[in-house]
Design a protein around this motif. Sequence first.
Motif, PDB file in Angstrom:
ATOM      1  N   TYR A  15       6.177   3.252  -2.779  1.00  0.00           N
ATOM      2  CA  TYR A  15       4.905   2.881  -2.159  1.00  0.00           C
ATOM      3  C   TYR A  15       4.891   3.272  -0.687  1.00  0.00           C
ATOM      4  N   SER A  26      -4.982  -1.045   0.481  1.00  0.00           N
ATOM      5  CA  SER A  26      -3.860  -1.358  -0.399  1.00  0.00           C
ATOM      6  C   SER A  26      -4.142  -0.811  -1.798  1.00  0.00           C
ATOM      7  N   TYR A  27      -3.182  -0.051  -2.290  1.00  0.00           N
ATOM      8  CA  TYR A  27      -3.272   0.528  -3.632  1.00  0.00           C
ATOM      9  C   TYR A  27      -2.162  -0.004  -4.538  1.00  0.00           C
ATOM     10  N   ARG A  28      -1.673  -1.202  -4.272  1.00  0.00           N
ATOM     11  CA  ARG A  28      -0.548  -1.747  -5.043  1.00  0.00           C
ATOM     12  C   ARG A  28      -0.864  -1.868  -6.529  1.00  0.00           C
ATOM     13  N   LYS A  29      -2.029  -2.358  -6.864  1.00  0.00           N
ATOM     14  CA  LYS A  29      -2.386  -2.519  -8.282  1.00  0.00           C
ATOM     15  C   LYS A  29      -2.438  -1.156  -8.970  1.00  0.00           C
ATOM     16  N   CYS A  32       1.087   0.194  -9.314  1.00  0.00           N
ATOM     17  CA  CYS A  32       1.783  -0.552 -10.379  1.00  0.00           C
ATOM     18  C   CYS A  32       1.376  -0.013 -11.746  1.00  0.00           C
ATOM     19  N   THR A 124      -8.772   0.558  -4.940  1.00  0.00           N
ATOM     20  CA  THR A 124      -7.996  -0.295  -4.046  1.00  0.00           C
ATOM     21  C   THR A 124      -7.811  -1.646  -4.736  1.00  0.00           C
ATOM     22  N   ASP A 125      -6.942  -2.478  -4.185  1.00  0.00           N
ATOM     23  CA  ASP A 125      -6.633  -3.756  -4.831  1.00  0.00           C
ATOM     24  C   ASP A 125      -7.869  -4.619  -5.063  1.00  0.00           C
ATOM     25  N   ASP A 126      -8.807  -4.581  -4.144  1.00  0.00           N
ATOM     26  CA  ASP A 126     -10.003  -5.419  -4.291  1.00  0.00           C
ATOM     27  C   ASP A 126     -11.051  -4.824  -5.235  1.00  0.00           C
ATOM     28  N   PHE A 128      -9.928  -2.751  -8.078  1.00  0.00           N
ATOM     29  CA  PHE A 128      -9.150  -2.188  -9.181  1.00  0.00           C
ATOM     30  C   PHE A 128      -9.797  -2.500 -10.533  1.00  0.00           C
TER      31      PHE A 128
END
Length: 182
Positions: A15, A26-29, A32, A124-126, A128
Motif C-alpha cells: 500500500y 484512501s484506497y484500502r478497501k 484489499c 475510495t474507501d467512502d 467503495f
Amino acid sequence: MMRNELINEYFEWMYQLVCKDAKGLSYRKLLCKLFDTPFNYTIAMDGNRAEDGVDLRYRFGYECGFDNSAVADCLDDKDCSVLEMMVALAIRCEEHIMDNPDIGDRTGKWFLDMIVNLGLEKMTDDRFDKRYVERILHQFMNREYKRNGDGGLFTVHHNRIDMRSVEIWYQAMWYLDEVLKS
C-alpha cells in the motif's frame, strides 16, 4: 510473528509503495479486494506477470528483514493476486524502463494510472462498491475491454494492434512509449 501479522505487514508495505501519493485519498478497501482476488490470465506470457507478483513477496521479505522461509510459510499458500501483479508491474515499469533520478520514484504513478484506466479511481474507501469492482476485474481478466486497452490496465491511443490479443508486458511498453513521447 504470526501469519496474519506478516500478511498485514506485507499488505501495508505494498500500500505504501503505490498509494503514498494518492493525494489524501484512501484506497484500502479497493486494494484489499485486489489482494483477495487471484490474478487469472488467458495469454500464456502473462504468467510472467504472475511470477513477478509472487517474487514481490520475497522482495518484501528482504527489504523488511524476514527470512524466505517465513515468507514462504505465510504468503505462498495462494496464487498471485491482482494487487501483487499490479504492484510488481508498476515497480518493473519504474525501475527497468522509466527510472529517472531527476524526477524521482514514480511507482505510485504507474499503479494509479492502471487504477484509473481500469475505471476504479472513484473506488475510495467512502465510495467503495464491491460488485462494481468485481465486474471490472472480471472484464479485465477476461479481456473484455476496448481494442485500444481502455478498461484494461493500459490505454494506447496510437496503436493498430488489438490490445486484447497481446500480453500485458507489451501493453505496458506501448503505453510507456506514448508517455515518453507526450
